[in-house]
Design an enzyme around this catalytic site. Structure first.
Site, PDB file in Angstrom:
ATOM      1  CG  HIS A 183      -2.187  -0.740   1.031  1.00  0.00           C
ATOM      2  ND1 HIS A 183      -2.921  -1.256   2.070  1.00  0.00           N
ATOM      3  CD2 HIS A 183      -2.873  -1.068  -0.088  1.00  0.00           C
ATOM      4  CE1 HIS A 183      -3.991  -1.870   1.604  1.00  0.00           C
ATOM      5  NE2 HIS A 183      -3.981  -1.772   0.301  1.00  0.00           N
ATOM      6  NE  ARG A 444      -1.395 -10.385  -6.025  1.00  0.00           N
ATOM      7  CZ  ARG A 444      -2.056  -9.233  -6.135  1.00  0.00           C
ATOM      8  NH1 ARG A 444      -1.418  -8.101  -5.971  1.00  0.00           N
ATOM      9  NH2 ARG A 444      -3.339  -9.231  -6.397  1.00  0.00           N
ATOM     10  CB  CYS A 481      -2.062  -5.194 -17.046  1.00  0.00           C
ATOM     11  SG  CYS A 481      -2.588  -6.873 -16.660  1.00  0.00           S
TER      12      CYS A 481
END
Length: 558
Positions: A183, A444, A481
């Site tokens: 984040h 992840r 992407c």
């Protein structure tokens, strides 16, 4: 002294260190002197106040930060957590101790789950600190204010703090924890903040010491000399000049076109993507329509949202990913059975094949919105593992009236047999986040294995090359992407491996555009070969960086 980590973007900044304020100590386990009812009133008021504050911060920040902080706000009001707190208050705990223990209990449970829920564990720590601070009537641990511009150094940074950083004061960010998909990294990239995350040794930096934070090199230079400061100033001027240059399509130095597209999670981000020069959308995540829903939204409701996005990109390519549910995004109407390892269970296209009416409705809504606009709409399926899955999805898309249907390559099996998969599909888009976690068997979103979650790892790059080669021989498009496309140097390597377009958060477009313009196609292949020859992610990045200096020197006659 030089500390290394993962740089976010290409920026460079100089300033004195100001460390994040220390966390509050654990409340003592003393019995309450106020009684259960009084402690419950105190705890409820503090929880409500923190929940409202987090929501207000999210509304003020907007963008990705709003989603993150709204999720934290909901966590502060979670009924299960309140029930856990009530149990402790009934046992005679103080509000401070009860909050501390209740949040710690939930934190341990979530941390053990890994994935998206595992990542929420750190958010619980932040909320608990804010609630306890409110109960004690003291400021919550947070951003320091030394009265001048500074480099913020923290072990890690809570989303609530990252979201509202004063960019007139905070010139750069350095954290000891975190990776390129954390984040902190995502929000720093969105704010175009110079940042180095996962910098081992950052906890030892002292207040007031001057540092150079070089995101391009992923390095922090402590107490730099005059030459280093002069070079940093020169780099800063160069970057400012690039930022002021007119927007242009993504391309290499020799004119090879590399379209730069945006990753978007809702139509609300379309205007900013256009402002940043996005040449279309490479990944439109549709989960925002489905999350927290008891049943799938209607075709009409979906079509209205898709139409809103498509209208922002007339004549441009817009790639819509159909619902990626399961694993960290379970849906009541789609995922009925509990799975011991949901990341390896019925997720993505597997879940949609098990609910064909949901897939048919979504494809129909996308096709309907495409007919109402001028965008060049394409669809792709998440988590495809086999050529048969690709074929089934393309057939469903054709039946709905969509002429271009591709697949996400996130599973190593699909990369290894990319030729067969691309024989069945119109294009491929590589999702480097999931491809890395499945290749390295490293969640992840789990901090304990963050060092393995590196898209620079040669094993991951080999899989990207496999897909690139398959696309080249078949004349089919291969995009990227995942967050890897937002790394300016790695973007060049990915093009060298065969990527024909790159899609990323809009804030990263300028840095990647400038980076591509420094290299020719043959240079990109040289960087890719250097990275592939390395033994791990760190040495691959270093090898590509060294190769980049070599080809730049050759091109300028140095």
């Amino acid at each position: 002294m030089r500390i290394t980590g993962t740089g976010i973007g290409r920026g460079i900044a100089v300033g004195p260190v100001a460390r994040m304020n220390e966390a509050l100590p654990e409340p003592p386990d003393d019995p309450s002197k106020l009684g259960e009812d009084a402690e419950r009133k105190r705890a409820t008021a503090a929880l409500d106040a923190v929940s409202a504050e987090l929501k207000a911060r999210g509304d003020a920040a907007g963008g990705s930060a709003k989603d993150v902080l709204e999720a934290q706000s909901m966590m502060a009001a979670d009924p299960s957590l309140v029930e856990e707190l009530d149990t402790r208050l009934a046992a005679g705990k103080t509000a401070e101790r009860g909050v501390w223990e209740a949040f710690a209990s939930f934190r341990d449970v979530l941390a053990g789950m890994g994935g998206y829920l595992g990542e929420r564990a750190a958010d619980l720590d932040d909320i608990a600190q804010r609630v306890v601070a409110r109960l004690r009537g003291v400021p919550a641990p947070g951003i320091p204010d030394p009265g001048h511009p500074f480099v913020l150094v923290a072990h890690d940074l809570a989303p609530a703090d990252t979201a509202l950083l004063d960019l007139d004061r905070v010139v750069a960010l350095v954290t000891a924890e975190g990776g390129p998909t954390s984040h902190t990294a995502i929000l720093a990239r969105e704010k175009s903040l110079v940042a180095v995350v996962g910098a081992t040794g950052a906890d030892g930096l002292e207040d007031g010491v001057q540092v150079i934070v070089d995101a391009a090199a992923g390095a922090v230079t402590v107490d730099p000399d005059g030459d280093a400061l002069a070079e940093a100033a020169r780099r800063g001027e160069e970057l400012r000049a690039e930022a002021g240059a007119p927007l242009r399509p993504g391309a290499l130095a020799d004119g090879t076109a590399v379209p730069l597209l945006a990753n978007l999670g809702s139509p609300d981000g379309a205007a900013e993507a256009v402002r940043q020069g996005a040449e279309g959308v490479g990944l439109f995540r549709t989960e925002f329509l489905f999350l927290d829903a008891a049943e799938a939204p209607s075709v009409e409701a979906q079509q209205a949202e898709y139409r809103r996005l498509f209208q922002a990109f007339p004549g441009e390519r817009v790639v819509v990913r159909v619902l990626d549910a399961g694993a960290d995004k379970p849906l009541a109407f789609l995922n009925h059975d509990e799975e011991p390892n949901p990341a390896l269970g019925r997720r993505g296209i597997r879940a949609l094949f098990a609910a064909p009416e949901v897939l048919a409705d979504q494809l129909g809504a996308i096709a309907g919105a495409a007919k109402e606009t001028d965008a060049c709409v394409e669809v792709m399926a998440p988590m495809v593992a086999t050529a048969d899955e690709a074929r089934r999805f393309v057939e469903a898309a054709r039946k709905a009236g969509l002429s271009s249907a591709g697949v996400m390559v996130e599973v190593p099996a699909a990369a290894l047999l990319a030729g067969h998969v691309l024989d069945a599909a119109d294009f491929a888009s590589i999702g480097t986040n999931d491809l890395t976690q499945y290749t390295m068997a490293a969640d992840r979103l789990l901090g304990g294995v963050a060092e393995l979650q590196d898209p620079w790892d040669p094993a991951v790059l080999e899989l990207v090359r496999s897909v690139g080669d398959a696309g080249r021989t078949r004349g089919k498009h291969v995009g990227i992407c995942g967050e890897a496309a937002a790394d300016p140097l790695l973007a060049v390597v990915l093009v060298g491996l065969g990527a024909t377009s790159l899609s990323m958060s809009p804030a990263a477009l300028a840095d990647v555009r400038a980076s591509l313009a420094r290299f020719r196609a043959e240079d990109a292949r040289t960087l890719a070969e250097a990275a592939l020859a390395a033994e791990d992610g760190a040495t691959a990045r270093a090898a590509a960086s060294k190769a980049a200096e070599g080809v730049r020197g050759a091109s300028t006659g140095a």
